[in-house]
Design an enzyme around this catalytic site. Structure first.
Site, short mmCIF file in Angstrom:
data_model
loop_
_atom_site.label_atom_id
_atom_site.label_comp_id
_atom_site.label_asym_id
_atom_site.label_seq_id
_atom_site.Cartn_x
_atom_site.Cartn_y
_atom_site.Cartn_z
N CYS A 1 -35.32 26.71 12.78
CA CYS A 1 -35.51 27.88 11.88
C CYS A 1 -34.15 28.80 12.15
O CYS A 1 -33.75 29.06 13.21
CB CYS A 1 -36.44 28.86 12.77
SG CYS A 1 -36.76 30.53 12.00
N GLU B 1 -25.52 20.37 4.56
CA GLU B 1 -26.40 20.72 3.42
C GLU B 1 -27.35 21.68 3.95
O GLU B 1 -28.72 21.43 3.95
CB GLU B 1 -27.31 19.26 3.15
CG GLU B 1 -26.27 18.24 2.84
CD GLU B 1 -26.92 16.73 2.83
OE1 GLU B 1 -26.06 15.73 2.22
OE2 GLU B 1 -27.94 16.58 3.23
N GLU C 1 -19.60 14.08 0.04
CA GLU C 1 -20.44 12.88 0.13
C GLU C 1 -20.57 12.25 -1.34
O GLU C 1 -20.99 12.86 -2.30
CB GLU C 1 -21.96 12.96 0.83
CG GLU C 1 -21.66 13.57 2.14
CD GLU C 1 -23.30 13.72 2.74
OE1 GLU C 1 -23.97 13.07 2.48
OE2 GLU C 1 -23.01 14.40 3.70
#
Length: 659
Positions: free
Chosen positions: A118, A153, A311
């Site tokens: 979180c 990401e 990537e």
């Protein structure tokens, strides 16, 4: 401010994620030999290494990373060192359950995968900052390290108690504290509807699972809060890294299709953008449009400067329903496409295909079958090409210019992702990508812009599905057209303000309505499979799918109408010194191609090279024209002023000096 040039040093970076901790140390020497053979000059290290760095709370094991970084440096390979904070070790979730993300329905996402944190958890933030602090202190001046890669990401969303407290703090900052702030919030959220009025701050919670539809203004604000929480995590890590070495560039890798973080809020925070892009080989030539979308977004987030393809896959991935391999030549094609659109780094996930774990069937530069494979031979040939081809090397550091722009708006994306809209078939991301692909098929390079950005450098600006639009934003677009620009607006644009309240007087903000010269009275969405034929003397016939409207011209010229009842489908209005188009339907691809081609011609925006066969992309970077054939079969390129006639092989790429 550090620059990508500080890392590239005149090279095009080539390599990928390197995870030596997954392999016995005797394999590392083989890795180095094969990297030299493949022309790898850069690896990304440590993305998912937190559990290895800190096997138990407070312990540190960096000795293996010392050896790895010394080894790659000794072999002439640079390192992009990641902070490992995207994947906390199991002990963190085990000992501190409040670090685990909680979904809107109360389900706790546990460890055993990744992204199990979180971003509002104080314990997570404390532990993340501590490991970053120690990494930065140890490696910020290591000669192998050329840039930092923050997290991976970003990121998870959460509805836990920590987020509840953080959300209320965020709301107080946005609306003000005390009774006045609470009154402003009630007004912005329209809480008179459904008896939702809040009488005290503690009553306000995250928009968790509820019996029926949630308050859209509350949900939009919570989306903003969650994005800001992820940005705050980035800021905290970046501040630590810059304190230890302010000259080392910092980036993070974004996935363009992820909705979780507004990438515009990272612009100016990282030194340049990085993206992960995995075009699906099964899409055929259309995969090129998807890859171009990611490239153009990264370039735009980098302010038009070079960026990093962090990537891509050397062949198949492992997370689609069916994972198609890349055919011979496709890996090179997609790599060079990114470079043509401004990338100075072509990197892969990952160097060596994993032998275990969730992504063991995801291709690597070095496949499971070893170096005597088609994929590794292609990887090696491409690495040699990037190092030795003077035409490709000359692209490094140069710009990819665009005279067209597309407004990309994350609040509109969030707002159109919820229930309660006129049609569930409206998908913001799909619409924006369709409009971008229409320009891509015509070889018109486009930047992405945020609403409020300076638009004066663009002759053509598109605003597809710009659903959330403030009064100031509408006035900004209207001024652009009035000052001589060509503005093309899509359906459902300007419908609500920044609080999701409907603009009065018709389904558009007043300034936008005036610029477009139309009045939208009703929405007439279409069912799946339902079409409405459109007719136009100027554009030819095409079909509308998913969406039509009852729109009345108020000074605008009708360019296309619906054949059945004559309702306007496409309009054009002279506004000040410029022109504003309105596309009141969702056209099929061929129809949208013709609409945007007509607008581009009127704006004087020309393709990089006209008259190319379908599936052949043309883009200019610096003084070079790059032609890319996304077809499996060879195509004939007719001679023209910018290119001699030739046959371009299937998945072939051709560079021409166009100065």
């Amino acid at each position: 401010m550090p620059h990508l040039n500080d890392a590239t040093r005149g090279r095009l970076l080539y390599g990928g994620d390197y995870n030596p901790e997954q392999w016995p140390e005797q394999v590392w020497a083989e890795d180095m030999a094969l990297m030299r053979q493949a022309g790898v000059n850069t690896v990304t290290v440590g993305v998912f290494s937190w559990a290895r760095y800190e096997p138990r709370p407070g312990e540190r094991d960096f000795a293996w990373l010392d050896r790895v970084l010394d080894l790659v440096h000794a072999n002439g390979v640079s390192a992009i060192l990641a902070t490992p904070t995207a994947s906390p070790p199991p002990w963190l979730g085990h000992l501190h359950r409040d670090t685990l993300p909680v979904m809107a329905d109360g389900v706790v996402h546990g460890y055993g995968s990744r992204n199990q944190y979180c971003p509002s958890s104080p314990v997570y933030r404390e532990r993340a900052d501590a490991i970053v602090e120690d990494l930065a202190a140890r490696y910020s001046h290591h000669p192998a390290v050329v840039m930092w890669h923050v997290g991976n990401e970003p990121g998870p969303w959460c509805w836990c108690r920590n987020c509840e407290f953080g959300f209320r703090r965020w709301l107080r900052e946005r609306y003000g504290d005390g009774e006045d702030g609470l009154a402003a919030l009630n007004q912005a959220w329209g809480t008179a509807f459904w008896s939702q009025h809040y009488g005290s701050w503690p009553e306000i919670k995250p928009p968790r699972a509820a019996p029926y539809m949630l308050n859209p203004a509350q949900v939009l604000d919570y989306s903003r809060f969650l994005s800001d929480a992820l940005v705050a995590c980035f800021d905290a890590e970046a501040a630590i890294l810059r304190r230890h070495n302010p000259d080392l560039p910092i980036t993070t890798n974004l996935i363009p299709d992820y909705h979780t973080i507004d990438p515009w809020d990272l612009r100016g925070r990282f030194d340049f953008a990085s993206v992960d892009s995995y075009p699906d080989p099964a899409l055929g030539p259309a995969a090129g449009a998807d890859h171009a979308y990611a490239a153009d977004l990264a370039r735009s987030l980098s302010g038009g400067q070079p960026w990093v393809l962090m990537e891509q896959s050397a062949s198949e991935v492992n997370w689609r329903q069916v994972n198609k391999h890349k055919k011979p030549g496709q890996m090179r094609l997609h790599s060079l496409q990114a470079i043509a659109r401004g990338a100075d780094a072509s990197l892969f996930f990952q160097w060596r295909q994993a032998a275990s774990g969730a992504e063991r069937f995801h291709a690597g530069m070095l496949p499971n079958a070893g170096p005597d494979t088609r994929t590794f031979r292609e990887v090696t040939e491409h690495g040699r090409e990037l190092a030795e081809d003077t035409g490709l090397r000359a692209l490094a550091g140069t710009a990819t210019a665009a005279r067209a722009a597309i407004v990309l708006d994350w609040p509109s994306r969030w707002a159109l992702g919820w229930r309660g809209k006129p049609s569930e078939r409206v998908d913001y991301q799909r619409i924006v990508k369709q409009w971008h692909a229409a320009l891509w098929r015509q070889n018109i390079t486009a930047d992405f812009v945020r609403i409020g950005d300076d638009l004066s450098g663009y002759a053509l600006v598109l605003a597809p599905a710009l659903h959330v639009l403030s009064t100031a934003g509408a006035e900004h677009l209207a001024r652009y057209a009035a000052d001589g620009g060509c503005l093309v607006v899509g359906h459902l644009s300007g419908t609500v303000d920044e609080t999701t309240r409907l603009h009065p007087g018709g389904y558009q903000a007043a300034a936008l309505r005036e610029a477009l010269g139309v009045f939208v009275e009703e929405f007439h969405p279409l069912d799946e499979g339902e079409t409405e034929p459109c007719r136009s003397a100027e554009l030819g016939a095409f079909d509308a799918v998913d969406w039509t409207e009852l729109v009345h011209p108020r000074g605008a010229q009708v360019v296309a109408d619906l054949a059945d009842d004559g309702r306007a489908a496409v309009t054009r209005n002279e506004h000040g010194s410029g022109t504003a188009w309105y596309v009141a339907v969702q056209p099929t691809d061929d129809g949208l191609d013709r609409i945007l081609a007509a607008a581009a011609r009127a704006a004087g925006v020309e393709p990089a090279l006209a008259g190319l066969p379908p599936g052949v992309e043309a883009v200019r970077r610096g003084g070079t024209l790059v032609l890319l054939n996304h077809n499996a079969a060879a195509v004939k390129i007719d001679p023209g002023p910018d290119a001699a006639g030739c046959e371009l092989p299937g998945f072939g790429v051709l560079l021409r000096d166009s100065r």
